[in-house]
Scaffold this motif. Sequence first.
Motif, mmCIF file in Angstrom:
data_model
loop_
_atom_site.group_PDB
_atom_site.id
_atom_site.type_symbol
_atom_site.label_atom_id
_atom_site.label_comp_id
_atom_site.label_asym_id
_atom_site.label_seq_id
_atom_site.Cartn_x
_atom_site.Cartn_y
_atom_site.Cartn_z
ATOM 1 N N ILE A 13 0.675 -1.211 0.347
ATOM 2 C CA ILE A 13 -0.041 -0.614 0.060
ATOM 3 C C ILE A 13 0.921 1.371 0.601
ATOM 4 O O ILE A 13 0.611 2.022 -0.666
ATOM 5 N N ARG A 14 1.690 1.035 0.125
ATOM 6 C CA ARG A 14 3.215 2.326 0.418
ATOM 7 C C ARG A 14 3.616 2.645 -0.602
ATOM 8 O O ARG A 14 3.401 4.227 -0.888
ATOM 9 N N VAL A 15 3.742 1.738 -1.115
ATOM 10 C CA VAL A 15 4.674 2.033 -2.739
ATOM 11 C C VAL A 15 3.995 2.704 -3.739
ATOM 12 O O VAL A 15 4.001 3.046 -3.957
ATOM 13 N N TYR A 16 1.805 1.681 -3.446
ATOM 14 C CA TYR A 16 1.333 2.278 -4.370
ATOM 15 C C TYR A 16 1.053 4.289 -4.329
ATOM 16 O O TYR A 16 1.076 4.289 -4.210
ATOM 17 N N LYS A 17 0.547 3.873 -2.574
ATOM 18 C CA LYS A 17 0.585 5.633 -2.173
ATOM 19 C C LYS A 17 1.726 6.410 -2.801
ATOM 20 O O LYS A 17 1.083 7.518 -3.694
ATOM 21 N N ARG A 18 2.942 5.801 -2.790
ATOM 22 C CA ARG A 18 3.699 7.046 -3.517
ATOM 23 C C ARG A 18 3.394 6.759 -4.957
ATOM 24 O O ARG A 18 3.804 8.200 -5.327
ATOM 25 N N PHE A 19 3.485 5.886 -5.533
ATOM 26 C CA PHE A 19 3.667 6.223 -7.205
ATOM 27 C C PHE A 19 2.014 7.006 -7.445
ATOM 28 O O PHE A 19 2.799 7.703 -8.073
ATOM 29 N N ILE A 20 1.564 6.765 -6.594
ATOM 30 C CA ILE A 20 -0.279 8.220 -7.511
ATOM 31 C C ILE A 20 0.223 8.862 -6.634
ATOM 32 O O ILE A 20 -0.421 9.811 -7.038
ATOM 33 N N ASN A 34 2.691 -12.448 -10.206
ATOM 34 C CA ASN A 34 2.363 -13.241 -9.382
ATOM 35 C C ASN A 34 3.409 -13.674 -7.885
ATOM 36 O O ASN A 34 2.314 -14.123 -7.062
ATOM 37 N N SER A 35 4.661 -12.990 -8.507
ATOM 38 C CA SER A 35 5.401 -13.049 -7.006
ATOM 39 C C SER A 35 5.524 -11.640 -6.552
ATOM 40 O O SER A 35 4.257 -11.118 -6.509
ATOM 41 N N ASP A 36 6.424 -11.646 -5.654
ATOM 42 C CA ASP A 36 6.024 -10.205 -5.126
ATOM 43 C C ASP A 36 6.123 -8.679 -5.833
ATOM 44 O O ASP A 36 6.362 -8.224 -6.672
ATOM 45 N N LYS A 37 5.008 -8.252 -5.812
ATOM 46 C CA LYS A 37 3.962 -7.669 -5.862
ATOM 47 C C LYS A 37 4.931 -6.253 -5.908
ATOM 48 O O LYS A 37 5.354 -5.505 -6.560
ATOM 49 N N THR A 38 5.739 -5.877 -3.770
ATOM 50 C CA THR A 38 6.348 -5.208 -3.875
ATOM 51 C C THR A 38 7.659 -5.117 -4.251
ATOM 52 O O THR A 38 7.653 -3.358 -4.624
ATOM 53 N N LYS A 39 8.412 -5.819 -4.228
ATOM 54 C CA LYS A 39 9.586 -5.529 -5.065
ATOM 55 C C LYS A 39 9.059 -5.505 -6.639
ATOM 56 O O LYS A 39 10.210 -4.494 -7.323
ATOM 57 N N HIS A 40 8.442 -5.488 -6.987
ATOM 58 C CA HIS A 40 7.964 -5.040 -8.419
ATOM 59 C C HIS A 40 8.533 -4.159 -9.025
ATOM 60 O O HIS A 40 8.336 -3.006 -9.802
ATOM 61 N N PHE A 41 6.835 -3.464 -7.988
ATOM 62 C CA PHE A 41 6.487 -2.163 -7.827
ATOM 63 C C PHE A 41 7.275 -1.067 -7.304
ATOM 64 O O PHE A 41 7.259 0.040 -7.668
ATOM 65 N N LYS A 42 8.460 -1.410 -6.545
ATOM 66 C CA LYS A 42 9.169 -0.292 -5.923
ATOM 67 C C LYS A 42 10.104 -0.224 -6.968
ATOM 68 O O LYS A 42 10.707 1.131 -7.287
ATOM 69 N N LYS A 43 10.915 -1.486 -7.580
ATOM 70 C CA LYS A 43 11.436 -0.718 -8.801
ATOM 71 C C LYS A 43 10.834 -0.831 -9.823
ATOM 72 O O LYS A 43 11.952 0.269 -10.299
ATOM 73 N N LEU A 44 9.537 -0.968 -10.314
ATOM 74 C CA LEU A 44 9.014 0.149 -11.318
ATOM 75 C C LEU A 44 9.386 1.624 -10.829
ATOM 76 O O LEU A 44 9.581 2.577 -12.105
ATOM 77 N N LEU A 45 8.491 2.278 -9.463
ATOM 78 C CA LEU A 45 9.189 3.038 -8.930
ATOM 79 C C LEU A 45 10.196 4.052 -9.084
ATOM 80 O O LEU A 45 10.176 4.889 -9.974
ATOM 81 N N TYR A 46 11.190 2.998 -9.054
ATOM 82 C CA TYR A 46 12.658 3.617 -9.139
ATOM 83 C C TYR A 46 12.811 3.622 -9.615
ATOM 84 O O TYR A 46 13.617 5.398 -10.540
ATOM 85 N N GLU A 47 12.484 3.075 -11.476
ATOM 86 C CA GLU A 47 13.092 3.705 -12.457
ATOM 87 C C GLU A 47 12.069 4.384 -12.669
ATOM 88 O O GLU A 47 12.763 4.897 -13.688
ATOM 89 N N PHE A 48 10.800 4.388 -13.086
ATOM 90 C CA PHE A 48 9.733 6.230 -13.266
ATOM 91 C C PHE A 48 10.626 7.138 -11.983
ATOM 92 O O PHE A 48 10.704 8.614 -13.184
ATOM 93 N N GLU A 49 11.107 8.196 -10.977
ATOM 94 C CA GLU A 49 11.702 7.775 -10.883
ATOM 95 C C GLU A 49 12.785 8.317 -11.124
ATOM 96 O O GLU A 49 13.488 9.803 -11.398
ATOM 97 N N LEU A 50 13.956 7.528 -11.597
ATOM 98 C CA LEU A 50 15.112 8.110 -12.347
ATOM 99 C C LEU A 50 14.963 8.222 -13.467
ATOM 100 O O LEU A 50 15.827 9.040 -14.161
#
Length: 140
Positions: free
Chosen positions: A23-30, A62-78
């Motif tokens: 939820i924290r990762v999704y909130k940061r992305f949103i 299907n695997s670790d969603k938190t890790k996946h979306f953290k990586k996407l958020l980092y990639e987008f911020e970068l």
Amino acid sequence: MTLNQAKIILTVLKSDTNKKSEIRVYKRFIALLTKLEYKNLNSFTVEAIEKKLDTLNLKPVNSDKTKHFKKLLYEFELYLRTSLSLYTKAYFMNIGLIYGASIGLLVGILFLQHMQRSTGISMGLSLGSLLGIALGAYNQ
């Protein structure tokens, strides 16, 4: 994919989970997407952001969603930082804290040796961190 479509996808994903870390990762992305919506960006920049959102895989895995979306958020911020020179809110403060703490540690070890070693290190770290945060806030 537009900013609004990405926000809708992330909002649905946020409502489907119970894990606080997810939820924290999704909130940061949103929050990042919302801030981008309210910025006065030209059409070229908005188009570039939308193309980057298309390349990101915002579909859940299907695997670790938190890790996946953290990586996407980092990639987008970068991408925003390097390609479009858009920085997140705490970017400069974090950089200032890192450099201030490391320089403060060095100053504490080298120049505050006349005190007890642990006192010199702790004073150097705290003063360096404060100075780094102040410079980071000033640069923001």
